[in-house]
Each structure stands twice: as structure tokens, then as C-alpha cells.
Design a protein around this motif. Structure first.
Motif, PDB file in Angstrom:
ATOM      1  N   HIS A 296      48.696  29.327  39.373  1.00  0.00           N
ATOM      2  CA  HIS A 296      48.552  28.652  40.674  1.00  0.00           C
ATOM      3  C   HIS A 296      48.694  29.620  41.845  1.00  0.00           C
ATOM      4  N   SER A 297      49.516  30.638  41.687  1.00  0.00           N
ATOM      5  CA  SER A 297      49.690  31.601  42.777  1.00  0.00           C
ATOM      6  C   SER A 297      48.431  32.417  43.031  1.00  0.00           C
ATOM      7  N   LEU A 298      47.549  32.480  42.039  1.00  0.00           N
ATOM      8  CA  LEU A 298      46.336  33.307  42.141  1.00  0.00           C
ATOM      9  C   LEU A 298      45.050  32.494  42.171  1.00  0.00           C
ATOM     10  N   ALA A 299      45.159  31.177  42.051  1.00  0.00           N
ATOM     11  CA  ALA A 299      43.960  30.355  41.858  1.00  0.00           C
ATOM     12  C   ALA A 299      42.969  30.460  43.009  1.00  0.00           C
ATOM     13  N   ASP A 300      43.448  30.692  44.229  1.00  0.00           N
ATOM     14  CA  ASP A 300      42.529  30.747  45.369  1.00  0.00           C
ATOM     15  C   ASP A 300      41.696  32.024  45.372  1.00  0.00           C
ATOM     16  N   ARG A 301      42.151  33.048  44.649  1.00  0.00           N
ATOM     17  CA  ARG A 301      41.405  34.309  44.566  1.00  0.00           C
ATOM     18  C   ARG A 301      40.941  34.625  43.150  1.00  0.00           C
ATOM     19  N   GLY A 302      41.458  33.897  42.178  1.00  0.00           N
ATOM     20  CA  GLY A 302      41.171  34.201  40.783  1.00  0.00           C
ATOM     21  C   GLY A 302      39.748  33.850  40.391  1.00  0.00           C
ATOM     22  N   GLN A 303      39.057  34.800  39.794  1.00  0.00           N
ATOM     23  CA  GLN A 303      37.669  34.587  39.355  1.00  0.00           C
ATOM     24  C   GLN A 303      37.521  34.575  37.841  1.00  0.00           C
ATOM     25  N   MET A 304      38.446  35.230  37.128  1.00  0.00           N
ATOM     26  CA  MET A 304      38.411  35.153  35.667  1.00  0.00           C
ATOM     27  C   MET A 304      39.835  35.139  35.128  1.00  0.00           C
ATOM     28  N   TYR A 305      40.079  34.222  34.209  1.00  0.00           N
ATOM     29  CA  TYR A 305      41.314  34.193  33.430  1.00  0.00           C
ATOM     30  C   TYR A 305      40.943  34.514  31.991  1.00  0.00           C
ATOM     31  N   LEU A 306      41.633  35.475  31.403  1.00  0.00           N
ATOM     32  CA  LEU A 306      41.346  35.901  30.037  1.00  0.00           C
ATOM     33  C   LEU A 306      42.654  35.955  29.256  1.00  0.00           C
ATOM     34  N   THR A 307      42.786  35.110  28.257  1.00  0.00           N
ATOM     35  CA  THR A 307      43.951  35.139  27.392  1.00  0.00           C
ATOM     36  C   THR A 307      43.531  35.662  26.029  1.00  0.00           C
ATOM     37  N   VAL A 308      44.237  36.656  25.532  1.00  0.00           N
ATOM     38  CA  VAL A 308      43.838  37.372  24.327  1.00  0.00           C
ATOM     39  C   VAL A 308      44.658  36.869  23.140  1.00  0.00           C
ATOM     40  N   HIS A 309      43.960  36.452  22.088  1.00  0.00           N
ATOM     41  CA  HIS A 309      44.575  35.926  20.875  1.00  0.00           C
ATOM     42  C   HIS A 309      43.948  36.610  19.657  1.00  0.00           C
ATOM     43  N   SER A 310      44.401  36.197  18.466  1.00  0.00           N
ATOM     44  CA  SER A 310      43.727  36.561  17.222  1.00  0.00           C
ATOM     45  C   SER A 310      44.044  35.460  16.199  1.00  0.00           C
TER      46      SER A 310
END
Length: 424
Positions: A296-310
Motif C-alpha cells: 500500500h505504501s508503494l501502490a501509487d507508484r508501483g508498476q510491477m509486483y513480482l513474488t518469487v516462488h518455486s
């Protein structure tokens, strides 16, 4: 009642067994070939995994499924497969023996390669070592790298986040947010995220375009308690959840089912002993709260969220709670395919790109859906390739290859995002 009694005894044995053999002795991992829908394999798998005391479904990619089976259930399991004329092979004859060998190897590597201020690809590193590393990067590059403590885990571990810039001091740039280690046993995830941090900081000249109008904000380990727990012994290596007690028998919540967007719907469980337990309520886990607040602190500027799993060779996008895609699915597909195509061109590894629910199955309450709904126009779960005899445990000798391959995809997706969403 008998099933619950067995599950309670199983959890008790897991607690008491350190140094007395392994609770996984005799467990086998089977690969079931999915030749066609007519084989009935989907029904068999869906019924088996309801009994988590005896079966755990690791992965089902549409062509094969991997299931770990308790020794007591193996005769019935084979009989069931034969009765449905299903093809299978054993890919791990004894999970416990494998885990003990790997634990001894990891301990040896820790002694051979002690932490000395940098994180290489020779071995896997602890949460504390990762925190020390990013803290030192901030000290060494004070104009480009900034460290922030964003919260504490349930067991009191500090969760630190790094922001990487090009040092020009311009405020309000666009943001790419990345995290790793949501699921404890997926060690290659923090390793890949740490490698990305090193490339952005220490190999800045090669990646200056990624930082011209964008800051990269990275939380390397979202589930530090679980991550540390997996490093205690061979018996704890396959732990997936957090470590907050949730019943008299069982501990932990799946943090990637704990986010407050379609919480506790498809693909999650209300059973505290389940691997996909969603928690007693949304954001019951302090670790999920920390990531929520960062989003939420970055949502106004955030363009990509990437969560890394396997594991699984996927770039997955919303939705994860329903088998449908957002109206902007073509944007998601374009960015995801940029990463998949780059990896294939560089190494030949094939990634599948698409809706999370369609490709891998429902996972309501996951962080990627939450970030997308919060305002990130591009949101992905990247499932890295499997490795090792238990699929979640690529040996240390594979770390270098896997993290470099992953970085190729991350760079390609980052550049596509920068092209599509220039700084206003």
C-alpha cells in the motif's frame, strides 16, 4: 477421528524426532503421468490430497503430478493407481535419507564458505546473513541504496527492505516491488532475489536503464521464521508455513493464503493442520501485514509486483481466486512473455505464462492478487524450476545457474514494464 489422531501424532513426532532418524524415512515421491482427461487422474489426485496426513501434492502442471506418500499409504496408493491404469514412476525412493544427506552437505558448505560480507552462489544463506548483506550494501553505497526495517516476524526477527536507486535523488519515481521467501522451504527464491539485488547494485553500469526512472524495492525474505526453521534439521527442511501456533496440534499459516482479497476461498483451507491453511482471519500473520503495508505504501507508484516462488517454470498472473483473467490480461501476458521468451532464448528453459488458477490451480488470498487489486498494473508469481530429489531443494551446485537464468527473465520483464509504463 482416526485421521485427526494420526495427524496429531505425526506433528508430535516431527517435534521430537531430531537426532533419531527422520520422520520422512520411507516416504516416497511419485510422478503421475497425465496422458489424457479420460484416465481419471484428476479425480484420483483431488481425492488423495484431501488426506494431508498421508499425501502431499507438490505440483500439478497439467502433464504430470508429483505426490509425496507416507509409507503406510503406499500399498493402497499403488493399488489405486493400478486400478485406474495410471502411469507413474518413483522419483524419490526415500525422502528421509535424501534430506539427511542434503542437511549434511549444507552444513559442510556453511563451514567451507562462511559469511564474509558478501553473498555468493556457493551455498544458501540464513536470514541473518541476508540482513547483514543488504545492510552492508546500504553502507557501501549511501547515495544509491537505502535500507528500511519494515517490521518483525512472529518470533521477533527483523524484516528489512532494500530500495535501490541510481543516486540522482529524484523523488517519486516509478517502482518495481519484488519479494522472496514467502514459503519457507523454497530456498532458491531468496537466493534468486539476493542475486538480483547484487546485479542492480554491484553491476549497475550494465543495468542503468532499469534504474533511470524506476526504483527497485525488495523484501528478500517474507517468512523469516519459517525459512530459519527449515535450516534446523533434515526433519524441518520441507516446512512451508509461518511459525505462529494455530491449534493444540499444529503450527503455522500459509502466508500466501493470508492476504485479505477473497481470503479463504478456493485453493485454501480452514484446517489449521493443512499446508494451505488460510489462518483464522485475513492478515492474522504479522509477516503478511508487513508485506501488505509495503504494497500500500508503494501502490501509487508501483508498476510491477513480482513474488518469487518455486517450483514449476511459470510466470503466473491474476486471478488466483477464480479461473478468470482481468480485463487487462493482455498487458500481463505481454510482460510475462517477455520474461519467458528471454529465458528460453538464453538457456532453453521453457516457462508457461498465464492465469494462476488455470495453470497451477486456485490460490485465493495470495499476495499477487492482493497487489494487483491494490493498484499494481503488473503482478506476477514467478515459479522457478524444480531441483533436487524433493523438487523444492536444488543443490547448491545448481544455485548459480538458476539465479542467473531467473535474472534474465526479471530483466526482460523489468524493461518491458519500463517501456509500457514510463514515468509521468
Amino acid at each position: 477421528m482416526a485421521k485427526l489422531l494420526w495427524l496429531g501424532l505425526f506433528c508430535l513426532c516431527l517435534t521430537l524426532s531430531h537426532g533419531k532418524g527422520s520422520v520422512y524415512d520411507g516416504f516416497k515421491i511419485y510422478e503421475l503421468a497425465k496422458r489424457s482427461r479420460s484416465t481419471g487422474i484428476d479425480f484420483v489426485v483431488s481425492e488423495l490430497v484431501k488426506n494431508e496426513s498421508y499425501y502431499e501434492l507438490y505440483n500439478d502442471d497439467g502433464t504430470s503430478a508429483h505426490i509425496m506418500v507416507h509409507p503406510e499409504a503406499q500399498p493402497e496408493f499403488i493399488q489405486l493407481l493400478d486400478g485406474h491404469t495410471l502411469s507413474y514412476k518413483i522419483v524419490n525412493q526415500d525422502v528421509g535419507s535424501t534430506l539427511r544427506r542434503e542437511f549434511d552437505m549444507n552444513r559442510m558448505l556453511r563451514n567451507r564458505y562462511p559469511f564474509q560480507g558478501r553473498l555468493g552462489t556457493e551455498r544458501y544463506y540464513s536470514h541473518d546473513e541476508i540482513n547483514q548483506y543488504i545492510q552492508q550494501l546500504a553502507q557501501q553505497h549511501p547515495s544509491r541504496v537505502f535500507l528500511k526495517t519494515v517490521g518483525k516476524s512472529f518470533e521477533g526477527r527483523w524484516m528489512k527492505m532494500i530500495r535501490i536507486t541510481n543516486g540522482d535523488g529524484r523523488p517519486n519515481k516509478n517502482v518495481i516491488l519484488m519479494d522472496g521467501g514467502i514459503h519457507a522451504r523454497e530456498w532458491i527464491s531468496p537466493a534468486a532475489v539476493i542475486y538480483a539485488i547484487g546485479e542492480l547494485v554491484d553491476n549497475y553500469e550494465a543495468h542503468a536503464d532499469l534504474l533511470l526512472d524506476y526504483d527497485w524495492v525488495i523484501l528478500p525474505v517474507v517468512n523469516p521464521d519459517g525459512y530459519e526453521y527449515t535450516q534446523l534439521s533434515a526433519d524441518t527442511r520441507l516446512w512451508r508455513k509461518t511459525r505462529q501456533p494455530r491449534s493444540t496440534e499444529c503450527i503455522g499459516t500459509d502466508p500466501n493464503r493470508n492476504f485479505g482479497f477473497h481470503w479463504n476461498e478456493a485453493g485454501s483451507s480452514s484446517n489449521p493442520c493443512s499446508e494451505t491453511y488460510a489462518g483464522p482471519k485475513a492478515f492474522s500473520e504479522p509477516e503478511a501485514v508487513v508485506l501488505r503495508d509495503v504494497i500500500h505504501s508503494l501502490a501509487d507508484r508501483g508498476q510491477m509486483y513480482l513474488t518469487v516462488h518455486s517450483y514449476g517454470n511459470y510466470v503466473l498472473h491474476p486471478w488466483g481466486y477464480i479461473d478468470e483473467v482481468p480485463d487487462t490480461w493482455e498487458d500481463l501476458d505481454e510482460v510475462g512473455r517477455a520474461g519467458a521468451d528471454a529465458i528460453k532464448a538464453a538457456t532453453g528453459t521453457i516457462y508457461r505464462v498465464g492465469c494462476s488458477t488455470t495453470l497451477l490451480g486456485a490460490a485465493a488470498g495470495a499476495s499477487d492478487d492482493y497487489a494487483f487489486n491494490a493498484g499494481f498494473p503488473i503482478s506476477f508469481t514467478m515459479e522457478l524450476p524444480r531441483g533436487g530429489n524433493n523438487n523444492f531443494d536444488p543443490p547448491a551446485s545448481d544455485i548459480d545457474r538458476l539465479v542467473k537464468e531467473t535474472w534474465v527473465g526479471i530483466v526482460a520483464m523489468g524493461r518491458k514494464v519500463i517501456e509500457k509504463y514510463p514515468l509521468k
